[in-house]
Motif scaffolding. Structure first.
Motif, short mmCIF file in Angstrom:
data_model
loop_
_atom_site.label_atom_id
_atom_site.label_comp_id
_atom_site.label_asym_id
_atom_site.label_seq_id
_atom_site.Cartn_x
_atom_site.Cartn_y
_atom_site.Cartn_z
N VAL A 1 0.86 -1.19 0.00
CA VAL A 1 0.00 0.00 0.00
C VAL A 1 0.89 1.23 0.00
O VAL A 1 1.80 1.34 0.82
N VAL A 2 0.64 2.15 -0.94
CA VAL A 2 1.43 3.38 -1.04
C VAL A 2 0.53 4.61 -0.96
O VAL A 2 -0.65 4.55 -1.31
N ASP A 3 1.12 5.70 -0.50
CA ASP A 3 0.45 7.00 -0.45
C ASP A 3 0.66 7.68 -1.80
O ASP A 3 1.80 7.95 -2.19
N GLN A 4 -0.41 7.93 -2.52
CA GLN A 4 -0.32 8.53 -3.86
C GLN A 4 0.34 9.91 -3.81
O GLN A 4 1.10 10.28 -4.71
N ALA A 5 0.10 10.69 -2.76
CA ALA A 5 0.63 12.05 -2.66
C ALA A 5 2.15 12.08 -2.53
O ALA A 5 2.81 12.96 -3.06
N THR A 6 2.71 11.09 -1.83
CA THR A 6 4.15 11.10 -1.56
C THR A 6 4.91 9.98 -2.27
O THR A 6 6.12 10.06 -2.41
N GLY A 7 4.18 8.93 -2.66
CA GLY A 7 4.83 7.75 -3.24
C GLY A 7 5.41 6.82 -2.19
O GLY A 7 5.98 5.79 -2.52
N ASN A 8 5.28 7.19 -0.93
CA ASN A 8 5.85 6.39 0.16
C ASN A 8 4.97 5.20 0.50
O ASN A 8 3.74 5.31 0.48
N PRO A 9 5.60 4.07 0.86
CA PRO A 9 4.81 2.93 1.31
C PRO A 9 4.18 3.24 2.67
O PRO A 9 4.76 3.96 3.48
N LEU A 10 2.99 2.70 2.90
CA LEU A 10 2.30 2.89 4.17
C LEU A 10 2.39 1.61 5.00
O LEU A 10 2.32 0.50 4.44
N THR A 11 2.54 1.76 6.30
CA THR A 11 2.49 0.62 7.19
C THR A 11 1.04 0.38 7.54
O THR A 11 0.34 1.29 8.00
N ILE A 12 0.58 -0.83 7.30
CA ILE A 12 -0.82 -1.17 7.55
C ILE A 12 -0.88 -1.97 8.85
O ILE A 12 -0.13 -2.94 9.03
N THR A 13 -1.77 -1.57 9.74
CA THR A 13 -1.95 -2.27 11.01
C THR A 13 -3.31 -2.95 11.03
O THR A 13 -4.23 -2.55 10.34
N LYS A 14 -3.40 -3.98 11.86
CA LYS A 14 -4.66 -4.69 12.04
C LYS A 14 -5.36 -4.13 13.28
O LYS A 14 -4.69 -3.65 14.20
N PRO A 15 -6.69 -4.20 13.31
CA PRO A 15 -7.43 -3.64 14.47
C PRO A 15 -7.10 -4.35 15.77
O PRO A 15 -6.66 -5.45 15.80
#
Length: 138
Positions: free
Chosen positions: A124-138
């Motif tokens: 998963v990446v942030d379109q605005a920055t191109g940086n990958p996002l860390t995804i957490t579980k609930p």
């Protein structure tokens, strides 16, 4: 030779300072013509970087993050998907109505994007920055 005007020098000095300050205020106010503190334009949108944690739902299909918003603003999370990547776009839209004031308070509002298929191992990446996002579980 000094002419006597009937005014004391301190009074003349005070008037000169007051006139200078008043002139500066008028000049500053000229640049603010038409600004009343009340928004005058229609909706405007801007892409924002995702700065808050992004959470995946238990079923692996919904990504949620928070956006700081206030007043006449709304947040939206949208995205595009491929077999290897999900690209998220966080948009902040300001809805300004002529003659209405927007509240100045700011709070966090959750925004979500539902995937066509579960996230699984996709990045998963942030379109605005191109940086990958860390995804957490609930």
């Amino acid at each position: 030779m000094m002419r006597h005007t009937g005014m004391n020098p301190r009074s003349l000095h005070a008037r000169a300072i007051l006139a200078t300050l008043l002139g500066a205020f008028v000049l500053c106010a000229c640049g603010q013509a038409g600004r009343t503190g009340i928004p005058e334009s229609g909706p405007s949108s801007a892409s924002q970087p995702i700065t808050r944690p992004t959470v995946i739902s238990a079923d692996g299909r919904t990504l949620t993050t928070d956006i700081p918003i206030g007043g006449c603003q709304r947040g939206r999370l949208s995205g595009t998907e491929s077999d290897t990547t999900v690209s998220l776009t966080l948009t902040l839209t300001t809805h300004e109505k002529k003659g209405e004031a927007c509240a100045a308070n700011i709070g966090l509002e959750p925004v979500s994007f539902t995937l066509q298929k579960p996230l699984d191992t996709r990045k998963v990446v942030d379109q605005a920055t191109g940086n990958p996002l860390t995804i957490t579980k609930p």
